[in-house]
Design a protein around this motif. Structure first.
Motif, PDB file in Angstrom:
ATOM      1  N   ASN A 171     -18.000   6.530   3.775  1.00 13.75           N
ATOM      2  CA  ASN A 171     -17.469   6.339   2.416  1.00 13.75           C
ATOM      3  C   ASN A 171     -16.726   7.574   1.931  1.00 13.75           C
ATOM      4  N   THR A 172     -17.328   8.750   2.173  1.00 15.99           N
ATOM      5  CA  THR A 172     -16.679   9.989   1.738  1.00 15.99           C
ATOM      6  C   THR A 172     -15.358  10.196   2.477  1.00 15.99           C
ATOM      7  N   LEU A 173     -15.360   9.865   3.778  1.00 14.08           N
ATOM      8  CA  LEU A 173     -14.129  10.004   4.567  1.00 14.08           C
ATOM      9  C   LEU A 173     -13.017   9.136   3.977  1.00 14.08           C
ATOM     10  N   HIS A 174     -13.366   7.874   3.662  1.00  7.66           N
ATOM     11  CA  HIS A 174     -12.368   6.958   3.095  1.00  7.66           C
ATOM     12  C   HIS A 174     -11.894   7.447   1.724  1.00  7.66           C
ATOM     13  N   GLU A 175     -12.847   7.878   0.891  1.00  6.93           N
ATOM     14  CA  GLU A 175     -12.504   8.341  -0.453  1.00  6.93           C
ATOM     15  C   GLU A 175     -11.576   9.561  -0.376  1.00  6.93           C
ATOM     16  N   MET A 176     -11.925  10.487   0.516  1.00  6.40           N
ATOM     17  CA  MET A 176     -11.128  11.710   0.670  1.00  6.40           C
ATOM     18  C   MET A 176      -9.674  11.352   1.011  1.00  6.40           C
ATOM     19  N   HIS A 177      -9.494  10.441   1.985  1.00 10.04           N
ATOM     20  CA  HIS A 177      -8.135  10.133   2.421  1.00 10.04           C
ATOM     21  C   HIS A 177      -7.386   9.220   1.463  1.00 10.04           C
ATOM     22  N   LYS A 178      -8.164   8.371   0.756  1.00 10.63           N
ATOM     23  CA  LYS A 178      -7.537   7.522  -0.259  1.00 10.63           C
ATOM     24  C   LYS A 178      -6.854   8.428  -1.296  1.00 10.63           C
ATOM     25  N   LEU A 179      -7.498   9.562  -1.591  1.00 10.45           N
ATOM     26  CA  LEU A 179      -6.953  10.496  -2.584  1.00 10.45           C
ATOM     27  C   LEU A 179      -5.940  11.443  -1.957  1.00 10.45           C
ATOM     28  N   TYR A 208      -1.282  -3.175  -1.294  1.00  8.44           N
ATOM     29  CA  TYR A 208      -0.446  -2.718  -0.177  1.00  8.44           C
ATOM     30  C   TYR A 208      -0.579  -1.200  -0.023  1.00  8.44           C
ATOM     31  N   GLY A 209      -0.415  -0.481  -1.138  1.00 14.86           N
ATOM     32  CA  GLY A 209      -0.426   0.985  -1.107  1.00 14.86           C
ATOM     33  C   GLY A 209      -1.752   1.542  -0.618  1.00 14.86           C
ATOM     34  N   ASP A 210      -2.850   0.962  -1.103  1.00 16.65           N
ATOM     35  CA  ASP A 210      -4.170   1.436  -0.667  1.00 16.65           C
ATOM     36  C   ASP A 210      -4.337   1.272   0.843  1.00 16.65           C
ATOM     37  N   ASN A 211      -3.954   0.097   1.339  1.00 15.16           N
ATOM     38  CA  ASN A 211      -4.140  -0.175   2.774  1.00 15.16           C
ATOM     39  C   ASN A 211      -3.177   0.638   3.641  1.00 15.16           C
ATOM     40  N   LEU A 212      -1.922   0.747   3.189  1.00 16.35           N
ATOM     41  CA  LEU A 212      -0.967   1.544   3.968  1.00 16.35           C
ATOM     42  C   LEU A 212      -1.396   3.014   3.993  1.00 16.35           C
ATOM     43  N   GLY A 213      -1.901   3.507   2.866  1.00 20.83           N
ATOM     44  CA  GLY A 213      -2.315   4.918   2.787  1.00 20.83           C
ATOM     45  C   GLY A 213      -3.389   5.240   3.817  1.00 20.83           C
ATOM     46  N   ILE A 214      -4.370   4.351   3.934  1.00 22.35           N
ATOM     47  CA  ILE A 214      -5.446   4.597   4.913  1.00 22.35           C
ATOM     48  C   ILE A 214      -4.893   4.470   6.339  1.00 22.35           C
ATOM     49  N   ALA A 215      -4.084   3.426   6.573  1.00 22.24           N
ATOM     50  CA  ALA A 215      -3.506   3.249   7.919  1.00 22.24           C
ATOM     51  C   ALA A 215      -2.686   4.495   8.303  1.00 22.24           C
ATOM     52  N   PHE A 216      -1.919   5.015   7.346  1.00 21.00           N
ATOM     53  CA  PHE A 216      -1.065   6.183   7.599  1.00 21.00           C
ATOM     54  C   PHE A 216      -1.902   7.394   8.004  1.00 21.00           C
ATOM     55  N   GLU A 262      -5.870  -2.960  11.504  1.00 18.59           N
ATOM     56  CA  GLU A 262      -6.472  -3.813  10.454  1.00 18.59           C
ATOM     57  C   GLU A 262      -5.908  -3.481   9.073  1.00 18.59           C
ATOM     58  N   TYR A 263      -5.877  -2.180   8.735  1.00 20.14           N
ATOM     59  CA  TYR A 263      -5.376  -1.783   7.405  1.00 20.14           C
ATOM     60  C   TYR A 263      -3.883  -2.096   7.263  1.00 20.14           C
ATOM     61  N   SER A 264      -3.136  -1.883   8.347  1.00 23.20           N
ATOM     62  CA  SER A 264      -1.709  -2.152   8.298  1.00 23.20           C
ATOM     63  C   SER A 264      -1.471  -3.666   8.122  1.00 23.20           C
ATOM     64  N   SER A 265      -2.276  -4.486   8.801  1.00 28.67           N
ATOM     65  CA  SER A 265      -2.138  -5.943   8.662  1.00 28.67           C
ATOM     66  C   SER A 265      -2.487  -6.383   7.244  1.00 28.67           C
ATOM     67  N   LYS A 266      -3.533  -5.755   6.668  1.00 29.78           N
ATOM     68  CA  LYS A 266      -3.891  -6.098   5.281  1.00 29.78           C
ATOM     69  C   LYS A 266      -2.746  -5.747   4.339  1.00 29.78           C
ATOM     70  N   ALA A 267      -2.120  -4.586   4.596  1.00 31.59           N
ATOM     71  CA  ALA A 267      -0.988  -4.174   3.755  1.00 31.59           C
ATOM     72  C   ALA A 267       0.119  -5.220   3.830  1.00 31.59           C
ATOM     73  N   ILE A 268       0.424  -5.625   5.053  1.00 35.54           N
ATOM     74  CA  ILE A 268       1.482  -6.630   5.251  1.00 35.54           C
ATOM     75  C   ILE A 268       1.145  -7.923   4.522  1.00 35.54           C
ATOM     76  N   GLU A 269      -0.111  -8.331   4.647  1.00 33.45           N
ATOM     77  CA  GLU A 269      -0.564  -9.576   4.002  1.00 33.45           C
ATOM     78  C   GLU A 269      -0.315  -9.552   2.493  1.00 33.45           C
ATOM     79  N   SER A 270      -0.560  -8.388   1.891  1.00 31.34           N
ATOM     80  CA  SER A 270      -0.489  -8.334   0.423  1.00 31.34           C
ATOM     81  C   SER A 270       0.946  -8.371  -0.116  1.00 31.34           C
ATOM     82  N   ILE A 271       1.954  -8.175   0.735  1.00 31.66           N
ATOM     83  CA  ILE A 271       3.331  -8.270   0.205  1.00 31.66           C
ATOM     84  C   ILE A 271       4.083  -9.481   0.783  1.00 31.66           C
ATOM     85  N   LYS A 272       3.304 -10.400   1.369  1.00 33.78           N
ATOM     86  CA  LYS A 272       3.943 -11.607   1.926  1.00 33.78           C
ATOM     87  C   LYS A 272       4.657 -12.403   0.840  1.00 33.78           C
TER      88      LYS A 272
END
Ligand code: GRG
Length: 292
Positions: A171-179, A208-216, A262-272
């Motif tokens: 959780n901390t890892l995800h939170e850190m990178h989300k920010l 989209y932004g949240d998922n792309l940010g983590i994938a990036f 997975e995160y990149s696919s979720k990002a794509i899904e959200s801007i379909k």
């Protein structure tokens, strides 16, 4: 060059052209040279490209968004200069060149970062004034300020610094990178949407932004582990050297690759649901498969 690459190049050229003209003739050479050195060192311009792409896909024009988009690139470049300092990540190479402090010294590198951060705010206020203090431009500037600050990138960096050498949970890892990384990847998507006047699309674009940010960031961690320093233009293996918790150290390489997909696919899904989304979809796939 295929259509996507051609369009990407056109966007990058417009961004580079704006950035190369932001310094006034009467500015002080010593600091301007240090700022320009890093700003024009050949970054991919992903953040401003995202802003322009969302704006255009949602019916806005690139002229409306370029200054705001470039202000984000100034903030991003400042963060790289400061991140490379000895007391931060202590890097010698960035964007294929010696880091700012290696060329100009630490004091000037701190100032170059500060200068770029303030330039970003000058550009944003100029854009607000040029658009008659419109709500859209004020909202866009607020989005950028919030993403860059303590509840965004700077906050994430603080978690990063305090986590060095420690084992952190997922959780901390995800939170850190989300920010730390995600906030400044998501902000341009939101800004492009706002400048296009499409407030109705903000939920989808946020996702989209949240998922792309983590994938990036996952790809960034993978490249630090497996990448080629020549292609990356920076040193590799730094995370391991500095004993930093990353997606690779927490999940391993294979699971990290799966997560990025997975995160990149979720990002794509959200801007379909965006009609004119071809460039954005291709850009998302390109970022997943990037080698630098
Ligand atoms: C305030 C002293 C002080 C320091 C702040 C905020 C900060 C330091 C650092 C930000 C954290 C940071 C640098 C995160 C890395 C994000 C990241 C993945 C950068 C690489 O982005 P790319 O691949 O790089 O878009 P280019 O060079 O292509 O622009």
């Amino acid at each position: 060059m295929n259509d996507f690459k051609c369009e990407l190049q056109i966007k990058q050229d417009k961004i580079n052209s704006y950035l190369s003209n932001i310094f006034e003739a009467n500015n002080i050479d010593s600091i301007v040279n240090a700022m320009k050195y890093s700003l024009m060192a050949g970054g991919k311009r992903i953040r401003p490209v995202l802003a322009v792409s969302f704006c255009e896909a949602l019916g806005g024009s690139d002229d409306d968004i370029i200054p705001m988009a470039c202000s984000i690139e100034c903030i991003h470049t400042y963060s790289l200069i400061h991140d490379d300092l000895p007391e931060m990540d202590n890097d010698d190479y960035r964007r294929g060149k010696l880091t700012n402090h290696k060329v100009f010294g630490q004091g000037m590198a701190v100032l170059a970062g500060d200068g770029l951060l303030n330039t970003a705010y000058e550009i944003m206020f100029e854009a607000i004034r040029a658009h008659n203090y419109s709500k859209q431009y004020v909202d866009a500037a607020y989005t950028i300020a919030k993403a860059a600050g303590v509840s965004g990138m700077v906050g994430g960096q603080a978690i990063d610094i305090t986590s060095e050498g420690k084992k952190i949970d997922e959780n901390t890892l995800h939170e850190m990178h989300k920010l730390k990384t995600g906030a400044l990847i998501k902000a341009p998507c939101i800004v492009g949407t706002i400048i296009a006047g499409r407030y109705d699309m903000l939920n989808a674009v946020n996702e989209y932004g949240d998922n792309l940010g983590i994938a990036f960031q996952i790809i960034d961690d993978i490249l630090d582990f497996t990448g080629d320093s020549k292609k990356l233009g920076k040193s590799v293996g730094k995370d391991k050297e500095e004993n930093k918790p990353t997606f690779v150290t927490v999940y391993g390489l294979d699971k990290s690759r799966k997560l990025a997909l997975e995160y990149s696919s979720k990002a794509i899904e959200s801007i379909k649901s965006i009609d004119n989304n071809e460039f954005l979809l291709e850009l998302t796939k390109t970022l997943l498969n990037r080698q630098n």
